[in-house]
Scaffold this motif. Sequence first.
Motif, short mmCIF file in Angstrom:
data_model
loop_
_atom_site.label_atom_id
_atom_site.label_comp_id
_atom_site.label_asym_id
_atom_site.label_seq_id
_atom_site.Cartn_x
_atom_site.Cartn_y
_atom_site.Cartn_z
N SER A 55 35.63 49.56 42.17
CA SER A 55 36.59 48.45 42.24
C SER A 55 36.05 47.35 43.16
O SER A 55 35.62 47.63 44.28
N PRO A 59 41.23 47.30 49.27
CA PRO A 59 42.56 47.92 49.19
C PRO A 59 43.52 47.46 50.28
O PRO A 59 44.72 47.74 50.18
N TYR A 60 43.02 46.79 51.31
CA TYR A 60 43.87 46.37 52.43
C TYR A 60 44.05 44.85 52.51
O TYR A 60 44.72 44.36 53.41
N THR A 79 49.42 44.23 40.78
CA THR A 79 49.35 44.23 42.25
C THR A 79 50.69 44.67 42.84
O THR A 79 51.72 44.65 42.16
N ARG A 84 48.04 43.46 46.74
CA ARG A 84 46.88 44.36 46.73
C ARG A 84 46.76 45.03 45.36
O ARG A 84 47.76 45.39 44.75
N ASP A 85 45.53 45.22 44.91
CA ASP A 85 45.28 45.82 43.61
C ASP A 85 45.75 47.28 43.59
O ASP A 85 45.32 48.10 44.41
N THR A 88 42.96 49.99 42.84
CA THR A 88 42.10 50.20 44.01
C THR A 88 42.80 51.07 45.04
O THR A 88 42.20 51.98 45.63
N ARG A 89 44.08 50.81 45.25
CA ARG A 89 44.85 51.62 46.21
C ARG A 89 44.93 53.08 45.75
O ARG A 89 44.88 54.00 46.58
N TYR A 92 41.51 54.77 46.46
CA TYR A 92 41.36 55.09 47.88
C TYR A 92 42.37 56.17 48.30
O TYR A 92 42.09 56.96 49.19
N ALA A 245 46.32 54.17 52.42
CA ALA A 245 46.53 54.39 50.99
C ALA A 245 46.74 55.87 50.74
O ALA A 245 45.82 56.67 50.87
#
Length: 296
Positions: A55, A59-60, A79, A84-85, A88-89, A92, A245
């Motif tokens: 990604s 994530p932050y 999002t 935030r995506d 991606t979160r 993680y 996350a």
Amino acid sequence: MTHSPDIAAPAPEAIEEASFLRDTLRAFRKNRMAMVGLVFVTVLVLAAAFAPWISPHDPYRVALDEQLLPSSTTYWLGTDNFGRDVLTRILYGARVSLVVGIVPSLISLSIGTVLGILSGYLGGKTDFAIMRLADMMIAFPSLLLAMVVMYTLGANLLNIFLALALVGWASVARVVRSQTLALREKEFIEAARANGTKRGVIMFRHIFPNVIPTLIVLFSLSIPEAIMWESSLSFLGVGVQPPGASWGLLVAKGKEYMFQAPAVAIAPGIAILLTVLAFNFIGDGLRDALDPSMKD
């Protein structure tokens, strides 16, 4: 006249162990659901390990102008409320879930194995004391006990390990004790005692290797349980804390936007469901492969 050098034949024990391993792997591969679970877990581990390369999003990173965006080519799952995506979160968050699934399981397995062997082999007051303690742990609601530990010590990853190990060792100890009770009456244990072998050697050199197959199954089945406990604690606000996350935390924060952006809460929930199912499939496959009564 030349003589060919003598070649030592493999020990019967080594041949038997190799045969057992081959039979176990063959039985596991025949279980389709177990193989599906193994493939899913392998993909999940690789995705979590290489999340920064899979990604392109941080994530932050907070982007308030991109709050609750729908799925798109840029943000596949949209999002969250901080821009935030979501995908991606989740990637993680898989790191947290896998670590929390494995580390406390190893700790509880180690504690339960030692106490279970001691209880089953020594018997008497030792057995009574360990089993009554295990009964107390099992009788106390596991989630409530974990919450008490987290509230008392604070919400961080190390305390999550401690809390989950504390609620998991008792069931392992009871299973290992029952195996030890059966094994200590076997002829090879009686022979070791007759030869004057020390109790510690008997317990951990003769009995322990024979409970390893059971421990493998227990370990594979305790991982999804630990993932569920961590998700529950994070959902209730006493597990991983923002901006960390965690799948449970993502569900907790995303439920407020269920109608505006369903993927924010549903996607991590599906991740929890599929991961728990995959590990359970693996555990069932290992149980069937390692249990002689299940073999042809």
